[in-house]
Write a protein that holds these residues in place. Structure first.
Motif, short mmCIF file in Angstrom:
data_model
loop_
_atom_site.label_atom_id
_atom_site.label_comp_id
_atom_site.label_asym_id
_atom_site.label_seq_id
_atom_site.Cartn_x
_atom_site.Cartn_y
_atom_site.Cartn_z
N ILE A 75 0.84 -1.19 0.00
CA ILE A 75 0.00 0.00 0.00
C ILE A 75 0.88 1.25 0.00
O ILE A 75 2.05 1.20 0.39
CB ILE A 75 -0.94 0.04 1.23
N GLU A 76 0.30 2.34 -0.45
CA GLU A 76 0.97 3.63 -0.41
C GLU A 76 0.26 4.52 0.60
O GLU A 76 -0.97 4.62 0.59
CB GLU A 76 0.95 4.31 -1.78
N VAL A 77 1.02 5.18 1.44
CA VAL A 77 0.50 6.15 2.40
C VAL A 77 1.00 7.52 1.96
O VAL A 77 2.20 7.71 1.78
CB VAL A 77 0.99 5.84 3.82
N ALA A 111 4.32 16.78 6.19
CA ALA A 111 3.57 17.41 5.11
C ALA A 111 4.03 16.88 3.77
O ALA A 111 5.23 16.82 3.49
CB ALA A 111 3.76 18.93 5.17
N HIS A 112 3.08 16.41 2.96
CA HIS A 112 3.33 15.87 1.62
C HIS A 112 4.26 14.66 1.64
O HIS A 112 4.86 14.31 0.62
CB HIS A 112 3.88 16.95 0.68
N GLY A 113 4.33 13.99 2.81
CA GLY A 113 5.10 12.77 2.89
C GLY A 113 4.41 11.62 2.18
O GLY A 113 3.18 11.55 2.11
N VAL A 114 5.21 10.67 1.65
CA VAL A 114 4.66 9.53 0.93
C VAL A 114 5.57 8.34 1.15
O VAL A 114 6.80 8.47 1.22
CB VAL A 114 4.51 9.85 -0.58
N LYS A 115 4.96 7.15 1.28
CA LYS A 115 5.74 5.93 1.50
C LYS A 115 4.94 4.71 1.10
O LYS A 115 3.75 4.61 1.39
CB LYS A 115 6.12 5.80 2.99
N GLU A 116 5.60 3.78 0.40
CA GLU A 116 5.01 2.47 0.14
C GLU A 116 5.48 1.50 1.21
O GLU A 116 6.67 1.46 1.55
CB GLU A 116 5.43 1.95 -1.24
N ILE A 117 4.55 0.71 1.74
CA ILE A 117 4.88 -0.29 2.76
C ILE A 117 4.10 -1.57 2.47
O ILE A 117 3.11 -1.57 1.74
CB ILE A 117 4.54 0.19 4.19
#
Length: 351
Positions: A75-77, A111-117
């Motif tokens: 998933i991407e957050v 802010a505007h952070g993104v991560k796939e886990i």
């Protein structure tokens, strides 16, 4: 209740921990996405316009903390708000499960952070609580994952910021940064070479406008205001104004851009404003422009006082005036979710 930290370790560059909850069988997984080591950033200076304006960047205004399934196990957050969000709980609704499930907690996402886990049930615990605190096992998905079509996500939390951001769920707006002038035509009113700073500011602007439009104060001010229809001579009835205000709420796609030479352009899914609006919205009422353009988006022309005020008893009256007064009140009471003091890129506010 005894609370003990079970683990705190790095997997790659991602920080997470598990903590015991109310049951010995459930260990809630917690993540932080707050540094370059554990997350990426959207809308960075120098990012390609095509990346920032792709359809993948469209987000639901009520889910600015967006989670989406990449595949069966990943998933991407992503935090689309230009402010840090803390102490959020991510909920997953799985086809066949009776209640949403508390999937994991986020201590902080920048802010505007993104991560796939990976899903927590793939790599960590398979036992969770649902939203009524009943224990749920997701062990059946540990090896196969879940089809992307069988899951939806949301977020919740008790902080003041999260509570305010979630109020926008009353609206149907799906927002995407948009480049209306990819060929740099000098004969139109769209900005050439839109930047990451433009989109950072626009997203904060649209979040605050969503907060404004979900308030009962804005709705009541609009319904109580004398507003002329498209013929410019007939005042709208109360029922007609109720229908019109609901149209604001029911706007679906919003393609957001930056204009030049004029203060705004709107119609259909288009909602563009000038840089002076994006500079001022945190300190001044922009409704003369924003409600004017939104009025076009829901079908009103320049003869209507949905867009331009008209004199009644020598006083300006109309939608922009009525809702603008509420915007000013919200500014004075420091009520908006996006503020000068929490906006993460102070240099943007000087542009």
């Amino acid at each position: 209740m005894k609370k003990a930290i079970l683990s705190a370790l790095f997997v790659g560059a991602l920080f997470f921990s598990c903590s015991k909850d109310d049951s010995e069988n459930v260990a809630t997984v917690e993540y932080s996405f707050d540094t370059d080591a554990n997350s990426g950033l959207m809308f960075k200076d120098g990012d390609a316009v095509a990346t920032m304006t792709s359809e993948a960047m469209r987000f639901d205004i009520g889910k600015v903390l967006r989670v989406k399934a990449i595949n069966e196990t990943t998933i991407e957050v992503a935090n689309f708000a230009p402010v840090d969000i803390e102490d959020a709980t991510i909920l997953v609704t799985i086809e066949g499960q009776p209640k949403p499930i508390k999937l994991f907690k986020i201590k902080k996402i920048r802010a505007h952070g993104v991560k796939e886990i990976k899903y927590p049930f793939v790599e960590k615990t398979t036992n969770f609580f649902d939203t009524e605190n009943a224990e749920v096992s997701l062990s059946q998905y540990r090896t196969t994952g879940i089809a992307t079509t069988k899951v939806t996500f949301d977020f919740t939390g008790e902080t003041e910021l999260i509570q305010k951001l979630k109020l926008a769920a009353k609206l149907k707006w799906k927002v995407k940064p948009h480049d209306f002038d990819p060929t740099h035509d000098p004969n139109n009113n769209w900005k050439d070479n839109v930047t990451a700073a433009d989109f950072r500011r626009y997203i904060g602007f649209i979040i605050n406008n969503a907060y404004l439009m979900q308030t009962e104060e804005a709705k009541n001010a609009f319904l109580e205001e004398p507003i002329y229809g498209n013929d410019g001579v007939t005042l709208m009835t109360l029922e007609e104004k109720k229908v019109a205000f609901q149209k604001f709420i029911d706007i679906t796609n919003i393609n957001g851009g930056v204009v030049v030479n004029v203060s705004g352009l709107g119609g259909g899914a288009t909602f563009g404003v000038a840089n002076h609006v994006l500079h001022d919205y945190l300190t001044k009422d922009p409704c003369f422009i924003t409600i004017h353009e939104m009025g076009h988006m829901i079908g009103y022309n320049h003869d209507s006082s949905m867009t331009y005020p008209k004199k009644i008893d020598n006083v300006d009256r109309g939608a922009t005036v009525a809702i603008g007064k509420i915007y000013t009140q919200l500014l004075k009471s420091d009520a908006f979710p996006i503020k000068v003091k929490n906006y993460y890129m102070p240099s943007d506010l000087l542009l």
